[in-house]
Design a protein around this motif. Structure first.
Motif, PDB file in Angstrom:
ATOM      1  N   UNK A  54      16.017 -11.421   2.494  1.00 22.13           N
ATOM      2  CA  UNK A  54      16.964 -10.447   2.088  1.00 22.13           C
ATOM      3  C   UNK A  54      17.600  -9.541   3.352  1.00 22.13           C
ATOM      4  N   UNK A  55      17.547  -9.989   4.710  1.00 18.80           N
ATOM      5  CA  UNK A  55      17.612  -9.260   5.601  1.00 18.80           C
ATOM      6  C   UNK A  55      18.846 -10.220   6.370  1.00 18.80           C
ATOM      7  N   UNK A  56      20.143  -9.730   6.501  1.00 22.01           N
ATOM      8  CA  UNK A  56      20.908 -10.385   7.254  1.00 22.01           C
ATOM      9  C   UNK A  56      20.484 -11.045   8.641  1.00 22.01           C
ATOM     10  N   UNK A  57      20.910 -11.902   8.955  1.00 19.22           N
ATOM     11  CA  UNK A  57      20.628 -12.711  10.443  1.00 19.22           C
ATOM     12  C   UNK A  57      21.768 -12.617  11.431  1.00 19.22           C
ATOM     13  N   UNK A  58      23.225 -12.294  10.779  1.00 18.92           N
ATOM     14  CA  UNK A  58      24.230 -12.550  11.501  1.00 18.92           C
ATOM     15  C   UNK A  58      24.727 -10.972  11.969  1.00 18.92           C
ATOM     16  N   UNK A  59      25.435 -10.725  12.963  1.00 17.75           N
ATOM     17  CA  UNK A  59      25.991  -9.302  13.233  1.00 17.75           C
ATOM     18  C   UNK A  59      27.618  -9.276  13.381  1.00 17.75           C
ATOM     19  N   UNK A  60      28.235  -8.475  12.418  1.00 16.32           N
ATOM     20  CA  UNK A  60      29.504  -8.694  12.813  1.00 16.32           C
ATOM     21  C   UNK A  60      30.050  -7.774  14.031  1.00 16.32           C
ATOM     22  N   UNK A  61      30.852  -8.542  14.760  1.00 12.52           N
ATOM     23  CA  UNK A  61      31.238  -7.884  15.725  1.00 12.52           C
ATOM     24  C   UNK A  61      32.086  -6.504  15.430  1.00 12.52           C
ATOM     25  N   UNK A  62      32.116  -5.725  16.468  1.00 14.74           N
ATOM     26  CA  UNK A  62      32.806  -4.446  16.115  1.00 14.74           C
ATOM     27  C   UNK A  62      34.131  -4.357  15.970  1.00 14.74           C
ATOM     28  N   UNK A  63      34.940  -5.212  16.618  1.00 14.20           N
ATOM     29  CA  UNK A  63      36.303  -5.538  16.669  1.00 14.20           C
ATOM     30  C   UNK A  63      36.655  -5.897  15.381  1.00 14.20           C
ATOM     31  N   UNK A  64      35.977  -6.831  14.706  1.00 15.59           N
ATOM     32  CA  UNK A  64      36.221  -7.241  13.431  1.00 15.59           C
ATOM     33  C   UNK A  64      36.492  -5.972  12.154  1.00 15.59           C
ATOM     34  N   UNK A  65      35.459  -5.073  12.538  1.00 15.19           N
ATOM     35  CA  UNK A  65      35.483  -4.007  11.608  1.00 15.19           C
ATOM     36  C   UNK A  65      36.411  -3.167  11.988  1.00 15.19           C
ATOM     37  N   UNK A  67      39.398  -3.913  12.984  1.00 12.78           N
ATOM     38  CA  UNK A  67      40.590  -4.542  12.383  1.00 12.78           C
ATOM     39  C   UNK A  67      40.653  -4.125  11.064  1.00 12.78           C
ATOM     40  N   UNK A  68      39.359  -4.677  10.324  1.00  8.61           N
ATOM     41  CA  UNK A  68      39.356  -4.488   8.823  1.00  8.61           C
ATOM     42  C   UNK A  68      39.503  -2.963   8.445  1.00  8.61           C
ATOM     43  N   UNK A  69      39.280  -2.115   9.377  1.00  7.58           N
ATOM     44  CA  UNK A  69      39.542  -0.755   8.834  1.00  7.58           C
ATOM     45  C   UNK A  69      40.811  -0.082   8.750  1.00  7.58           C
ATOM     46  N   UNK A  70      41.665  -0.949   9.207  1.00  7.12           N
ATOM     47  CA  UNK A  70      43.120  -0.971   8.963  1.00  7.12           C
ATOM     48  C   UNK A  70      43.683  -1.173   7.415  1.00  7.12           C
ATOM     49  N   UNK A  71      42.858  -1.972   6.907  1.00  8.35           N
ATOM     50  CA  UNK A  71      43.079  -2.511   5.584  1.00  8.35           C
ATOM     51  C   UNK A  71      41.944  -2.181   4.514  1.00  8.35           C
ATOM     52  N   UNK A  72      40.880  -1.594   4.756  1.00  9.62           N
ATOM     53  CA  UNK A  72      39.894  -1.639   3.911  1.00  9.62           C
ATOM     54  C   UNK A  72      39.173  -0.005   3.861  1.00  9.62           C
ATOM     55  N   UNK A  73      39.078   0.569   2.765  1.00  8.04           N
ATOM     56  CA  UNK A  73      38.444   2.020   2.839  1.00  8.04           C
ATOM     57  C   UNK A  73      36.849   1.523   3.304  1.00  8.04           C
ATOM     58  N   UNK A  74      36.271   0.531   2.722  1.00  7.70           N
ATOM     59  CA  UNK A  74      34.882   0.256   3.136  1.00  7.70           C
ATOM     60  C   UNK A  74      34.627  -0.158   4.640  1.00  7.70           C
ATOM     61  N   UNK A  75      35.630  -0.648   5.219  1.00  9.05           N
ATOM     62  CA  UNK A  75      35.481  -0.922   6.727  1.00  9.05           C
ATOM     63  C   UNK A  75      35.867   0.387   7.436  1.00  9.05           C
ATOM     64  N   UNK A  76      36.656   1.282   6.809  1.00 13.41           N
ATOM     65  CA  UNK A  76      36.965   2.345   7.419  1.00 13.41           C
ATOM     66  C   UNK A  76      35.547   3.260   7.537  1.00 13.41           C
ATOM     67  N   UNK A  77      34.921   3.212   6.669  1.00 13.32           N
ATOM     68  CA  UNK A  77      33.512   4.045   6.506  1.00 13.32           C
ATOM     69  C   UNK A  77      32.759   3.254   7.593  1.00 13.32           C
ATOM     70  N   UNK A  78      32.530   2.020   7.594  1.00 15.03           N
ATOM     71  CA  UNK A  78      31.770   1.267   8.569  1.00 15.03           C
ATOM     72  C   UNK A  78      31.987   1.741   9.963  1.00 15.03           C
ATOM     73  N   UNK A  79      33.431   1.781  10.191  1.00 16.48           N
ATOM     74  CA  UNK A  79      34.012   1.912  11.780  1.00 16.48           C
ATOM     75  C   UNK A  79      33.404   3.461  12.022  1.00 16.48           C
TER      76      UNK A  79
END
Length: 124
Positions: A54-65, A67-79
């Protein structure tokens, strides 16, 4: 992340309510140091291997989050989690209230995971 065991929060509140030096003061309830989400994932995989699937093994790079925050409310919260200043100190509570955390980051995370499993909020 800064984490704290709820038992430490209770202890700190009781000390603040019963110590006259605490009148009008604010105290930070946090374990010593910080722990990252990848460190938490590794800790759970190592110490609770039955939960590994159940535990993720990959880490999303901060830069993707970012960029995603420009288009997604969920990514904005993650940012927001990336941008929060986590450099906090519990020294004031230690000095004025003679408080020491009962546990450390790793123990707190594992106790939380065990509680989530116990109450069936996380499947084993």
């Amino acid at each position: 992340m800064n984490v704290i065991d709820v038992r430490d929060v209770v202890d700190l509140h009781i000390r603040a309510m019963t110590n006259p030096k605490a009148d009008g003061q604010r105290f930070i309830a946090s374990e010593d140091g910080q722990i990252t989400l990848p460190e938490i994932a590794t800790l759970i995989r190592n110490q609770r291997p039955q939960l590994s699937p159940q535990i993720p093994t990959k880490v999303m790079p901060n830069w993707i989050l970012r960029v995603g925050s420009l288009f997604s409310k969920q990514a904005q919260e993650g940012k927001l989690l990336i941008d929060i200043n986590r450099n906090v100190s519990n020294q004031k509570a230690k000095q004025i209230l003679d408080w020491q955390p009962l546990s450390n980051n790793e123990e707190t995370v594992l106790a939380t995971v065990d509680s989530l499993v116990k109450y069936k909020l996380l499947e084993n």
